[in-house]
Design an enzyme around this catalytic site. Structure first.
Site, short mmCIF file in Angstrom:
data_model
loop_
_atom_site.label_atom_id
_atom_site.label_comp_id
_atom_site.label_asym_id
_atom_site.label_seq_id
_atom_site.Cartn_x
_atom_site.Cartn_y
_atom_site.Cartn_z
N CYS A 54 -10.19 -18.41 -14.88
CA CYS A 54 -9.19 -17.84 -15.94
C CYS A 54 -7.94 -17.60 -15.25
CB CYS A 54 -9.83 -16.83 -16.64
SG CYS A 54 -11.44 -17.03 -17.41
N ARG A 137 -14.33 -21.77 -23.14
CA ARG A 137 -12.95 -22.24 -22.93
C ARG A 137 -12.55 -23.08 -24.18
NH1 ARG A 137 -11.75 -20.38 -17.81
NH2 ARG A 137 -13.57 -20.13 -16.72
C1 BEZ Z 1 -14.12 -17.59 -13.96
O1 BEZ Z 1 -13.97 -17.81 -12.97
O2 BEZ Z 1 -13.09 -17.67 -14.85
C2 BEZ Z 1 -15.45 -17.36 -14.85
C3 BEZ Z 1 -16.56 -17.87 -14.45
C4 BEZ Z 1 -17.79 -17.88 -14.91
C5 BEZ Z 1 -17.80 -17.18 -16.01
C6 BEZ Z 1 -16.74 -16.50 -16.41
C7 BEZ Z 1 -15.51 -16.75 -16.02
#
Ligand code: BEZ
Length: 235
Positions: A54, A137
């Site tokens: 993110c 997402r």
């Molecule tokens: C992330 O790295 O943005 C992420 C990865 C797994 C679950 C939630 C966020």
């Protein structure tokens, strides 16, 4: 027995009005999509603040904000985190994170707090097969009339390609402006697809037309130069 504590989840679809809601954001309260009438909007969710994928997405998206502005497109983000988490995360990004040549990145578009998951459920962003506590997402491309024109959903592990969202908005605006369709991987300046002929007579004329390139009766393209496209879709 039905679990009445759960808010029902809805899945908006292409061609439908974007569901309305009011929310608190890092840039003040918003009334969505009403307040965005007259602009294109990318409304997107991310799973959680203070996570690496993110963070890479927000830095990339914020860096590209001007490109979206030129297309009269505003950005609105959401996660099921609270406002103070959002503020702290965005401040950390600005103050501490240097990634792929990007640093001092300030996110100035609104990021919605949605701790009740009400908005996330309204937009089908909670997909329990992936996570029942985080939004996937999701990306909604909404036109100036508040109609959903494209939507995409990605899993938690996959960072999005933001150039693709620029391309989709350019393609949608070009389709609207010139009554054409756009082929695979189209970018402004590439040939566009003219609507398929409705009769054999028209198809025959098309096949013989000098300004069209027909691969078969159902598949004709024409040139549409980049300057003409950009003039029509930008500004
Ligand atoms: C992330 O790295 O943005 C992420 C990865 C797994 C679950 C939630 C966020």
């Amino acid at each position: 027995m039905e679990d009445t504590t759960q808010t029902a989840q809805t899945m908006p679809r292409i061609g439908e009005k974007a569901p309305s809601f009011t929310a608190v954001t890092t840039q003040g309260d918003i009334s969505f999509p009403e307040q965005y009438k007259g602009s294109w909007v990318i409304f997107f969710s991310h799973p959680a603040d203070f996570t690496p994928v993110c963070t890479s997405e927000f830095m990339t998206f914020a860096k590209m904000e001007k490109q979206f502005e030129e297309l009269n497109c505003k950005l609105v983000g959401l996660s099921v985190d609270g406002l103070y988490s959002h503020i702290a995360w965005l401040r950390t990004i600005k103050d501490k994170i240097e990634y792929k040549g990007m640093k001092d990145i300030e996110v100035t578009f609104p990021l919605i707090e949605d701790i009740t998951m009400e908005v996330a459920k309204l937009y089908g962003m909670i997909q329990p097969g992936e996570s029942s506590t985080k939004a996937v997402r999701a990306v909604f491309i909404i036109d100036p009339e508040g109609v959903i024109r494209a939507l995409m959903y990605y899993p938690l592990s996959t960072g999005r390609n933001f150039d693709e969202f620029v391309r989709v908005i350019e393609a949608l605006k070009t389709a609207d402006e010139f009554s054409v369709a756009t082929p695979a991987d189209w970018r402004p300046g590439d040939d566009v697809i003219v609507p398929t002929a409705g009769s054999c007579g028209v198809a025959k004329e098309r096949m013989e037309a000098q300004d069209l390139k027909c691969y078969d009766w159902f598949f004709c393209t024409k040139a549409l130069d980049k300057d003409t496209v950009l003039k029509a879709i930008k500004g």
